[in-house]
Design a protein around this motif. Structure first.
Motif, PDB file in Angstrom:
ATOM      1  N   SER A   1       0.969  -1.305  -0.167  1.00 32.26           N
ATOM      2  CA  SER A   1      -0.441   0.006   0.363  1.00 32.26           C
ATOM      3  C   SER A   1       0.927   1.181   0.031  1.00 32.26           C
ATOM      4  O   SER A   1      -0.260   2.338  -0.514  1.00 32.26           O
ATOM      5  CB  SER A   1      -0.629   0.415   1.005  1.00 32.26           C
ATOM      6  OG  SER A   1      -0.066   0.161   2.458  1.00 32.26           O
ATOM      7  N   GLY A   2       2.215   1.083   0.151  1.00 33.45           N
ATOM      8  CA  GLY A   2       3.424   2.221  -0.216  1.00 33.45           C
ATOM      9  C   GLY A   2       4.096   2.721   1.360  1.00 33.45           C
ATOM     10  O   GLY A   2       4.558   1.349   1.342  1.00 33.45           O
TER      11      GLY A   2
ATOM     12  N   ASP B   1       4.653   4.290   4.972  1.00 30.67           N
ATOM     13  CA  ASP B   1       4.474   4.124   6.029  1.00 30.67           C
ATOM     14  C   ASP B   1       5.190   4.990   6.841  1.00 30.67           C
ATOM     15  O   ASP B   1       6.592   4.550   7.030  1.00 30.67           O
ATOM     16  CB  ASP B   1       3.737   3.307   6.992  1.00 30.67           C
ATOM     17  CG  ASP B   1       2.601   3.131   6.974  1.00 30.67           C
ATOM     18  OD1 ASP B   1       1.694   3.587   5.570  1.00 30.67           O
ATOM     19  OD2 ASP B   1       2.049   2.253   7.074  1.00 30.67           O
TER      20      ASP B   1
ATOM     21  N   ARG C   1       0.681   7.731   6.237  1.00 31.77           N
ATOM     22  CA  ARG C   1       0.122   6.378   5.846  1.00 31.77           C
ATOM     23  C   ARG C   1      -0.168   6.499   4.489  1.00 31.77           C
ATOM     24  O   ARG C   1      -0.695   6.905   3.931  1.00 31.77           O
ATOM     25  CB  ARG C   1      -0.707   6.147   7.084  1.00 31.77           C
ATOM     26  CG  ARG C   1      -0.555   6.236   7.821  1.00 31.77           C
ATOM     27  CD  ARG C   1      -0.183   5.042   8.510  1.00 31.77           C
ATOM     28  NE  ARG C   1      -0.332   4.927  10.234  1.00 31.77           N
ATOM     29  CZ  ARG C   1       1.033   4.953  10.301  1.00 31.77           C
ATOM     30  NH1 ARG C   1       2.277   5.352   9.773  1.00 31.77           N
ATOM     31  NH2 ARG C   1       1.267   5.446  12.349  1.00 31.77           N
ATOM     32  N   GLY C   2       0.481   4.536   3.283  1.00 26.52           N
ATOM     33  CA  GLY C   2       0.521   4.422   1.972  1.00 26.52           C
ATOM     34  C   GLY C   2       0.942   5.793   1.124  1.00 26.52           C
ATOM     35  O   GLY C   2       0.688   6.103   0.242  1.00 26.52           O
TER      36      GLY C   2
ATOM     37  N   TYR D   1       2.670   7.358  -2.060  1.00 29.00           N
ATOM     38  CA  TYR D   1       2.591   6.494  -3.550  1.00 29.00           C
ATOM     39  C   TYR D   1       4.835   5.772  -3.345  1.00 29.00           C
ATOM     40  O   TYR D   1       5.166   6.790  -2.911  1.00 29.00           O
ATOM     41  CB  TYR D   1       2.354   7.110  -4.769  1.00 29.00           C
ATOM     42  CG  TYR D   1       2.611   6.626  -5.197  1.00 29.00           C
ATOM     43  CD1 TYR D   1       1.019   5.494  -6.317  1.00 29.00           C
ATOM     44  CD2 TYR D   1       3.254   7.089  -6.748  1.00 29.00           C
ATOM     45  CE1 TYR D   1       1.830   4.621  -7.167  1.00 29.00           C
ATOM     46  CE2 TYR D   1       3.295   6.246  -7.642  1.00 29.00           C
ATOM     47  CZ  TYR D   1       2.790   4.835  -7.982  1.00 29.00           C
ATOM     48  OH  TYR D   1       3.039   4.692  -9.401  1.00 29.00           O
TER      49      TYR D   1
ATOM     50  N   TRP E   1       7.316  -2.652  -5.137  1.00 24.79           N
ATOM     51  CA  TRP E   1       7.513  -2.648  -3.172  1.00 24.79           C
ATOM     52  C   TRP E   1       8.486  -3.494  -2.883  1.00 24.79           C
ATOM     53  O   TRP E   1       9.522  -3.416  -1.640  1.00 24.79           O
ATOM     54  CB  TRP E   1       6.193  -2.610  -2.359  1.00 24.79           C
ATOM     55  CG  TRP E   1       5.350  -3.799  -2.753  1.00 24.79           C
ATOM     56  CD1 TRP E   1       4.412  -4.268  -3.596  1.00 24.79           C
ATOM     57  CD2 TRP E   1       5.172  -4.697  -1.264  1.00 24.79           C
ATOM     58  NE1 TRP E   1       4.569  -5.487  -3.111  1.00 24.79           N
ATOM     59  CE2 TRP E   1       4.517  -5.754  -1.692  1.00 24.79           C
ATOM     60  CE3 TRP E   1       5.681  -4.925  -0.417  1.00 24.79           C
ATOM     61  CZ2 TRP E   1       4.394  -7.262  -1.138  1.00 24.79           C
ATOM     62  CZ3 TRP E   1       5.573  -5.824   0.292  1.00 24.79           C
ATOM     63  CH2 TRP E   1       4.967  -7.664   0.587  1.00 24.79           C
TER      64      TRP E   1
END
Length: 122
Positions: free
Chosen positions: A45-46, A48, A94-95, A97, A102
């Motif tokens: 999700s990216g 954090d 959070r998250g 990009y 990843w």
């Protein structure tokens, strides 16, 4: 030689068990700023991360986080847009990009923070 080999195997197993094979830290100071980062995690999700302004002044900051191989090749990056962080406070991101694969970024050998904008707010 057998003892050294055992230690290497034990360390490799420890990295596998903890799920962390990268050599970058999940916290520290960002060079050229009064910003510290902590709790950094890379996932599908990216990115954090918590950014803390440890200076006595409010700051406007934008950053680039680059993930690198041992040879210095970029495997991915994340841009943190311009934001104001009051003195002595933090922002949780959070998250954010992530441009790149990843898993490669999470397992990268190194990462670097680059200051794009850094201004004191009076």
């Amino acid at each position: 030689m057998g003892k050294k080999f055992s230690i290497v195997i034990a360390l490799a197993l420890l990295m596998i068990c903890t799920g962390r094979a990268s050599s970058w830290e999940d916290g520290g100071a960002i060079f050229g700023t009064d910003i510290e980062y902590s709790g950094m995690k890379v996932s599908k999700s990216g990115v954090d991360v918590r950014l803390t302004n440890v200076s006595a002044s409010d700051v406007k900051v934008s950053l680039r986080l680059t993930f690198l191989t041992r040879d210095g090749n970029t495997v991915g990056y994340s841009l943190f847009g311009l934001r104001e962080i009051p003195a002595g406070t933090y922002v949780d991101i959070r998250g954010n990009y992530l441009n790149g694969a990843w898993k490669q970024c999470k397992d990268s050998e190194r990462m670097t923070w680059q200051r794009m904008t850094y201004e004191l707010v009076y």
